[in-house]
Scaffold this motif. Structure first.
Motif, PDB file in Angstrom:
ATOM      1  N   ARG A 164       7.819  29.606  14.037  1.00  0.00           N
ATOM      2  CA  ARG A 164       8.942  30.272  14.684  1.00  0.00           C
ATOM      3  C   ARG A 164       9.291  31.590  14.040  1.00  0.00           C
ATOM      4  O   ARG A 164       9.896  32.450  14.645  1.00  0.00           O
ATOM      5  N   ARG A 165       8.942  31.789  12.757  1.00  0.00           N
ATOM      6  CA  ARG A 165       9.225  33.058  12.106  1.00  0.00           C
ATOM      7  C   ARG A 165       8.049  34.014  12.255  1.00  0.00           C
ATOM      8  O   ARG A 165       8.219  35.203  12.415  1.00  0.00           O
ATOM      9  N   TRP A 166       6.814  33.478  12.173  1.00  0.00           N
ATOM     10  CA  TRP A 166       5.633  34.344  12.113  1.00  0.00           C
ATOM     11  C   TRP A 166       5.332  34.991  13.444  1.00  0.00           C
ATOM     12  O   TRP A 166       5.018  36.172  13.521  1.00  0.00           O
ATOM     13  N   VAL A 167       5.443  34.272  14.529  1.00  0.00           N
ATOM     14  CA  VAL A 167       5.058  34.809  15.832  1.00  0.00           C
ATOM     15  C   VAL A 167       5.809  36.083  16.178  1.00  0.00           C
ATOM     16  O   VAL A 167       5.204  37.100  16.459  1.00  0.00           O
ATOM     17  N   PRO A 168       7.161  36.100  16.139  1.00  0.00           N
ATOM     18  CA  PRO A 168       7.848  37.330  16.532  1.00  0.00           C
ATOM     19  C   PRO A 168       7.566  38.493  15.592  1.00  0.00           C
ATOM     20  O   PRO A 168       7.455  39.628  16.023  1.00  0.00           O
ATOM     21  N   VAL A 169       7.477  38.226  14.271  1.00  0.00           N
ATOM     22  CA  VAL A 169       7.259  39.326  13.339  1.00  0.00           C
ATOM     23  C   VAL A 169       5.888  39.945  13.550  1.00  0.00           C
ATOM     24  O   VAL A 169       5.732  41.160  13.630  1.00  0.00           O
ATOM     25  N   ALA A 170       4.865  39.108  13.657  1.00  0.00           N
ATOM     26  CA  ALA A 170       3.522  39.633  13.890  1.00  0.00           C
ATOM     27  C   ALA A 170       3.458  40.389  15.198  1.00  0.00           C
ATOM     28  O   ALA A 170       2.841  41.436  15.310  1.00  0.00           O
ATOM     29  N   ALA A 171       4.118  39.848  16.207  1.00  0.00           N
ATOM     30  CA  ALA A 171       4.098  40.489  17.514  1.00  0.00           C
ATOM     31  C   ALA A 171       4.808  41.818  17.491  1.00  0.00           C
ATOM     32  O   ALA A 171       4.411  42.758  18.173  1.00  0.00           O
ATOM     33  N   ALA A 172       5.871  41.908  16.709  1.00  0.00           N
ATOM     34  CA  ALA A 172       6.687  43.110  16.729  1.00  0.00           C
ATOM     35  C   ALA A 172       5.885  44.337  16.339  1.00  0.00           C
ATOM     36  O   ALA A 172       6.045  45.412  16.903  1.00  0.00           O
ATOM     37  N   PHE A 179       4.577  20.022  14.496  1.00  0.00           N
ATOM     38  CA  PHE A 179       5.193  20.478  13.254  1.00  0.00           C
ATOM     39  C   PHE A 179       4.993  19.448  12.149  1.00  0.00           C
ATOM     40  O   PHE A 179       5.248  18.253  12.338  1.00  0.00           O
ATOM     41  N   THR A 180       4.555  19.921  10.993  1.00  0.00           N
ATOM     42  CA  THR A 180       4.601  19.077   9.815  1.00  0.00           C
ATOM     43  C   THR A 180       6.036  19.081   9.303  1.00  0.00           C
ATOM     44  O   THR A 180       6.667  20.142   9.229  1.00  0.00           O
ATOM     45  N   PRO A 181       6.613  17.920   8.969  1.00  0.00           N
ATOM     46  CA  PRO A 181       8.051  17.861   8.675  1.00  0.00           C
ATOM     47  C   PRO A 181       8.506  18.704   7.490  1.00  0.00           C
ATOM     48  O   PRO A 181       9.614  19.216   7.498  1.00  0.00           O
ATOM     49  N   GLU A 182       7.647  18.833   6.470  1.00  0.00           N
ATOM     50  CA  GLU A 182       8.044  19.619   5.306  1.00  0.00           C
ATOM     51  C   GLU A 182       7.972  21.105   5.619  1.00  0.00           C
ATOM     52  O   GLU A 182       6.910  21.717   5.589  1.00  0.00           O
ATOM     53  N   ASP A 205       9.931  24.525  -1.580  1.00  0.00           N
ATOM     54  CA  ASP A 205      10.746  24.583  -2.798  1.00  0.00           C
ATOM     55  C   ASP A 205      12.229  24.748  -2.496  1.00  0.00           C
ATOM     56  O   ASP A 205      13.078  24.171  -3.192  1.00  0.00           O
ATOM     57  N   HIS A 206      12.536  25.533  -1.470  1.00  0.00           N
ATOM     58  CA  HIS A 206      13.937  25.827  -1.148  1.00  0.00           C
ATOM     59  C   HIS A 206      14.157  25.647   0.356  1.00  0.00           C
ATOM     60  O   HIS A 206      14.114  26.624   1.115  1.00  0.00           O
ATOM     61  N   PRO A 207      14.412  24.430   0.800  1.00  0.00           N
ATOM     62  CA  PRO A 207      14.647  24.200   2.232  1.00  0.00           C
ATOM     63  C   PRO A 207      15.823  25.023   2.746  1.00  0.00           C
ATOM     64  O   PRO A 207      16.797  25.279   2.022  1.00  0.00           O
ATOM     65  N   SER A 208      15.727  25.442   4.003  1.00  0.00           N
ATOM     66  CA  SER A 208      16.784  26.249   4.610  1.00  0.00           C
ATOM     67  C   SER A 208      16.654  26.139   6.115  1.00  0.00           C
ATOM     68  O   SER A 208      15.792  25.426   6.637  1.00  0.00           O
ATOM     69  N   ILE A 209      17.476  26.889   6.836  1.00  0.00           N
ATOM     70  CA  ILE A 209      17.398  26.906   8.293  1.00  0.00           C
ATOM     71  C   ILE A 209      16.030  27.403   8.747  1.00  0.00           C
ATOM     72  O   ILE A 209      15.559  27.034   9.826  1.00  0.00           O
ATOM     73  N   TRP A 210      15.359  28.211   7.930  1.00  0.00           N
ATOM     74  CA  TRP A 210      14.040  28.712   8.279  1.00  0.00           C
ATOM     75  C   TRP A 210      12.929  27.771   7.848  1.00  0.00           C
ATOM     76  O   TRP A 210      11.839  27.815   8.400  1.00  0.00           O
ATOM     77  N   GLN A 211      13.177  26.943   6.863  1.00  0.00           N
ATOM     78  CA  GLN A 211      12.183  25.968   6.411  1.00  0.00           C
ATOM     79  C   GLN A 211      12.870  24.627   6.155  1.00  0.00           C
ATOM     80  O   GLN A 211      13.048  24.200   5.019  1.00  0.00           O
ATOM     81  N   PRO A 212      13.267  23.944   7.220  1.00  0.00           N
ATOM     82  CA  PRO A 212      13.969  22.674   7.047  1.00  0.00           C
ATOM     83  C   PRO A 212      13.029  21.542   6.644  1.00  0.00           C
ATOM     84  O   PRO A 212      11.827  21.591   6.915  1.00  0.00           O
ATOM     85  N   THR A 213      13.582  20.556   6.000  1.00  0.00           N
ATOM     86  CA  THR A 213      12.876  19.319   5.688  1.00  0.00           C
ATOM     87  C   THR A 213      13.751  18.159   6.159  1.00  0.00           C
ATOM     88  O   THR A 213      14.962  18.327   6.354  1.00  0.00           O
ATOM     89  N   PRO A 214      13.188  16.970   6.340  1.00  0.00           N
ATOM     90  CA  PRO A 214      14.014  15.829   6.748  1.00  0.00           C
ATOM     91  C   PRO A 214      15.170  15.563   5.790  1.00  0.00           C
ATOM     92  O   PRO A 214      16.283  15.250   6.228  1.00  0.00           O
ATOM     93  N   ALA A 215      14.916  15.690   4.491  1.00  0.00           N
ATOM     94  CA  ALA A 215      15.983  15.449   3.511  1.00  0.00           C
ATOM     95  C   ALA A 215      17.080  16.500   3.624  1.00  0.00           C
ATOM     96  O   ALA A 215      18.281  16.186   3.525  1.00  0.00           O
ATOM     97  N   VAL A 255      14.346  23.767  17.942  1.00  0.00           N
ATOM     98  CA  VAL A 255      13.025  23.671  18.577  1.00  0.00           C
ATOM     99  C   VAL A 255      12.175  22.623  17.862  1.00  0.00           C
ATOM    100  O   VAL A 255      11.500  21.805  18.486  1.00  0.00           O
ATOM    101  N   SER A 256      12.227  22.618  16.546  1.00  0.00           N
ATOM    102  CA  SER A 256      11.415  21.683  15.769  1.00  0.00           C
ATOM    103  C   SER A 256      12.183  20.439  15.332  1.00  0.00           C
ATOM    104  O   SER A 256      11.599  19.367  15.193  1.00  0.00           O
TER     105      SER A 256
END
Length: 341
Positions: A46-54, A175-178, A203-213, A254-255
């Motif tokens: 979700r982060r890579w597609v728009p940046v690469a496209a831009a 999506f892989t959950p981690e 290492d640092h989960p966030s809104i951009w890289q969420p994990t189940p925990a 989305v994920s």
């Protein structure tokens, strides 16, 4: 405080006189024109597609071959898709869109008739959010075990040309959950071969890289939840926190919608009530009744689409002015392998 929006960094400074391309036009362009680019070692879909496209779109805009979207409508305005491109009997087609044989524009692939879009009726946004929160309070949450994947299918419509024609669009992501990194992507029946296999822990989960925990531990108080979601974003002077959240919450769900605890869903809905630029509409999309909660800023809007019967987020939309140029519904499923449906 303003936050970062990486989706617009590469297209922020376009040549004078050009309209800034939408995220959807950026994404569509990327799917064809980055086909030969080597993928990074670890990517967030979700982060890579728009940046690469831009980066690609910025070059196309300079060359004068970018088609900007149209079609659809905002609250209170009838919404109807234009005539679809001819159906592909095999159910597939080129991934994304590419330059036409004659050059001069980006054409949509022939994907068959788009889902039916009904008219929109304005509804009270804050009252609707209260009703959604009451429904979501009893909603179930799925769990995912190590080695499993979250399978998301997004289907709907996307602007096909300047005339406002809306065409079908379908994306399937495993999506892989981690970190919710895409292990596999299929767009309109074509597998994306450029997707890199996800590796390593987050290492640092966030809104951009969420994990189940991380999702399970999100605050259930609206103000605290908003602060936690914003903590994963950097600074940006162009958009307000509310506008960035309207977009990034959609990206998160989305994920991860199926993994979000009911208490967090309720807190999220209550937090949205305090957004500036808030409005809402009721519509029918692909035969399903939905409530679209909209945040508008600088004539650009993002919407979260909800099922009023369950209070669950079931899709997203976006556009400019009173025009919806992208609208999709999603489904989620926990599966054992990437590629399983």
């Amino acid at each position: 405080m303003n936050r970062a929006d990486p989706d617009i960094v590469a297209v922020h400074d376009l040549p004078p006189g050009l309209t800034e391309p939408t995220d959807e036009s950026v994404s569509r362009t990327w799917h064809t024109l980055t086909r030969l680019q080597a993928p990074p070692a670890r990517t967030r879909f979700r982060r890579w597609v728009p940046v690469a496209a831009a980066v690609v779109v910025a070059g196309l805009a300079t060359a004068g071959v970018l088609v900007l979207p149209g079609g659809g409508a905002g609250p209170g305005v009838p919404v109807a898709g234009g005539p679809a491109t001819p159906a592909n009997p095999k159910g597939g087609g080129p991934t994304g869109v590419g330059p036409s044989a004659g050059g001069g524009k980006i054409e949509a692939p022939p994907l068959g008739p788009p889902p039916a879009m009904g008219e929109s009726t304005p509804i009270n946004a804050r009252q609707s959010l209260d009703r959604l929160a009451a429904k979501a309070a009893g909603s179930p949450t799925q769990t995912v075990r190590p080695g499993q994947f979250v399978y998301t299918r997004m289907y709907g419509v996307i602007s096909g040309d300047n005339a406002g024609q809306m065409v079908s669009d379908e994306t399937e992501i495993w999506f892989t959950p981690e970190g919710m990194t895409a292990a596999a992507i299929t767009r309109n029946g074509v597998q994306d071969q450029s997707v890199a296999a996800p590796t390593g822990p987050v290492d640092h989960p966030s809104i951009w890289q969420p994990t189940p925990a991380w999702l399970a531990g999100l605050p259930t108080q609206p103000a605290a939840l908003k602060a936690e979601l914003l903590a994963g974003m950097g600074d940006n002077a162009k958009w307000s926190d509310d506008h960035l959240l309207a977009k990034e919450i959609g990206e998160l769900l989305v994920s991860s919608e199926t993994l979000v605890p009911a208490g967090v869903r309720v807190a999220m809905l209550k937090s949205i009530k305090n957004w500036t630029g808030l409005s809402a509409r009721e519509t029918v999309f692909d035969g399903k009744r939905i409530w679209a909660i909209r945040q508008t800023e600088q004539a650009r809007f993002d919407e979260l689409l909800f099922d009023p019967a369950t209070g669950r987020a079931v899709g997203r939309a976006s556009g400019s002015g009173d025009t919806v140029d992208y609208q999709v519904l999603w489904t989620h499923k926990i599966v054992g392998t990437a590629g399983e449906r």
